[in-house]
Write a protein that holds these residues in place. Structure first.
Motif, PDB file in Angstrom:
ATOM      1  N   ASP A 273      33.705  40.929  51.545  1.00  0.00           N
ATOM      2  CA  ASP A 273      34.383  40.917  52.370  1.00  0.00           C
ATOM      3  C   ASP A 273      34.749  39.303  51.440  1.00  0.00           C
ATOM      4  O   ASP A 273      35.575  38.579  51.221  1.00  0.00           O
ATOM      5  N   ARG A 307      43.126  48.751  47.534  1.00  0.00           N
ATOM      6  CA  ARG A 307      42.634  49.925  48.487  1.00  0.00           C
ATOM      7  C   ARG A 307      41.859  48.023  49.053  1.00  0.00           C
ATOM      8  O   ARG A 307      42.429  48.553  50.789  1.00  0.00           O
ATOM      9  N   ARG A 310      44.247  45.109  50.851  1.00  0.00           N
ATOM     10  CA  ARG A 310      44.929  46.076  52.215  1.00  0.00           C
ATOM     11  C   ARG A 310      44.036  46.233  53.037  1.00  0.00           C
ATOM     12  O   ARG A 310      44.539  46.185  54.603  1.00  0.00           O
ATOM     13  N   LYS A 311      42.509  46.789  53.522  1.00  0.00           N
ATOM     14  CA  LYS A 311      42.731  46.832  54.204  1.00  0.00           C
ATOM     15  C   LYS A 311      41.727  46.105  54.891  1.00  0.00           C
ATOM     16  O   LYS A 311      41.351  46.100  56.378  1.00  0.00           O
ATOM     17  N   PHE A 313      43.193  42.581  54.726  1.00  0.00           N
ATOM     18  CA  PHE A 313      43.710  41.259  55.215  1.00  0.00           C
ATOM     19  C   PHE A 313      45.068  41.981  55.861  1.00  0.00           C
ATOM     20  O   PHE A 313      46.712  41.706  56.260  1.00  0.00           O
ATOM     21  N   ASP A 314      45.327  43.309  55.827  1.00  0.00           N
ATOM     22  CA  ASP A 314      46.555  44.625  56.252  1.00  0.00           C
ATOM     23  C   ASP A 314      48.060  44.231  54.473  1.00  0.00           C
ATOM     24  O   ASP A 314      49.279  43.434  55.766  1.00  0.00           O
ATOM     25  N   ALA A 315      47.648  43.889  53.708  1.00  0.00           N
ATOM     26  CA  ALA A 315      48.784  43.547  53.112  1.00  0.00           C
ATOM     27  C   ALA A 315      48.955  44.026  51.576  1.00  0.00           C
ATOM     28  O   ALA A 315      47.197  43.645  51.594  1.00  0.00           O
ATOM     29  N   THR A 316      49.247  44.341  50.706  1.00  0.00           N
ATOM     30  CA  THR A 316      48.311  44.460  49.331  1.00  0.00           C
ATOM     31  C   THR A 316      48.337  42.832  48.578  1.00  0.00           C
ATOM     32  O   THR A 316      49.402  42.060  48.903  1.00  0.00           O
ATOM     33  N   GLU A 319      52.076  41.946  48.077  1.00  0.00           N
ATOM     34  CA  GLU A 319      52.627  41.402  49.493  1.00  0.00           C
ATOM     35  C   GLU A 319      52.434  40.014  49.298  1.00  0.00           C
ATOM     36  O   GLU A 319      53.001  39.240  50.600  1.00  0.00           O
TER      37      GLU A 319
END
Length: 345
Positions: A273, A307, A310-311, A313-316, A319
């Motif tokens: 994190d 991968r 995205r997990k 921050f809910d975005a690539t 993005e």
């Protein structure tokens, strides 16, 4: 605060404390030196400076290099600014009572005070930062909070101009603050001259973020605090839990138990994190490619980095970078990993 005409020199009085940090001092004074004269002749024409200390002999820096000779404290009204350069914050170090008294005298005379690096600690000890915002390096944030709980330090920017109190995180940011003052008094051309000779592209604003994420929050377990400090210093690599446990003098099993008891997560997840936060900062404030950022944050490849990113921050990463550049967008705070029982991505 009045602003000088361009033909009047900018005058700085430096207060050097025992074992002062060398780089912020050198960056600040060299920026002055290069702006003071044509070329590289170092005459004190447009800028003038004086080195002072409570003992007017040599003053040792944190690296052992000495500044000699230093002058006794002189009338602070003779300076536009008094810059105090702080020293190593070691337990048991005595306060420099003469220096603190001089800072109070300068404040009483209305002379603006500048705290470079841990110089802000001296301003606080002198009782001159009550009700003031102060800037501190992310590295010294925890120490300042523990020693001075009534003060709220800011560790997400390079420096703060609070009128007659200016505080700077230190390091290379001291050159940015010096250029800021030179531009105010002598004009942008002279500030840029200094920075260009120092091989710096341009002055960064005080609000520019410090280039490290910071772990904020109270952690009682000293072993966990030590492990987090190691992780903060190794953001560019994925330390194995065995190596981390060895660095802090315990077993992997004990380290994992202590992290779960204190934070509710494993040290492995906490480390990931933290490195993802660093990647988020790099996406917001640098032009590095996603591949470069993944490598710099210690991920094996871009797919692995994307991968996990995205997990979290809910975005690539791509993005997130596009979203950050949109006017008025609400960006995820890239600076801090807050601790309130557990890490918050």
């Amino acid at each position: 605060m009045s602003t000088h005409l361009a033909d009047e020199p900018l005058t700085i009085g430096f207060v050097l404390l025992n074992r002062f940090t060398l780089m912020p001092f050198a960056a600040f004074v060299d920026c002055l030196r290069l702006a003071a004269d044509e070329g590289d002749r170092s005459r004190q024409l447009r800028c003038r400076w004086t080195f002072m200390a409570s003992n007017s002999e040599a003053v040792l820096s944190s690296s052992g290099a000495a500044i000699s000779p230093c002058e006794p404290f002189s009338n602070p009204r003779g300076f536009d600014y008094i810059v105090v350069v702080g020293g190593v914050q070691a337990e048991g170090d005595r306060q420099d009572s003469a220096a603190l008294a001089y800072l109070r005298e300068a404040a009483g005379a209305g002379v603006p005070l500048v705290g470079l690096c841990t110089g802000v600690f001296a301003l606080i000890q002198a009782g001159l930062m009550k009700g003031r915002r102060c800037c501190v390096s992310w590295y010294h944030h925890r120490d300042l909070v523990q020693r001075f709980p009534a003060i709220e330090p800011v560790a997400d920017r390079l420096f703060i101009d609070d009128g007659d109190r200016l505080t700077c995180a230190g390091g290379a940011a001291a050159a940015d603050l010096a250029a800021y003052l030179i531009e105010r008094h002598q004009g942008k051309a002279w500030a840029m001259k200094s920075l260009n000779i120092m091989l710096l592209d341009e002055a960064r604003a005080g609000t520019h973020p410090q280039p490290q994420p910071v772990v904020f929050g109270k952690i009682e377990d000293r072993l966990v605090r030590r492990a987090i400090a190691v992780l903060e210093q190794h953001l560019g690599e994925a330390l194995s839990m065995e190596a981390l446990a060895e660095r802090v003098g315990t077993s992997r099993r004990n380290l994992e138990r202590r992290f779960r008891d204190s934070l509710g997560v494993s040290p492995l997840k906490f480390s990931r994190d933290l490195r993802l936060r660093y990647g988020l900062w790099l996406l917001h404030y640098t032009g590095k490619s996603v591949t470069e950022i993944g490598e710099r944050c210690g991920f094996a490849d871009t797919a692995h980095f994307s991968r996990h990113f995205r997990k979290a921050f809910d975005a690539t990463p791509s993005e997130m970078r596009k979203r950050a550049g949109e006017p008025g967008s609400d960006r995820v705070d890239p600076f801090f990993l807050h601790i309130d029982g557990r890490p918050v991505p």
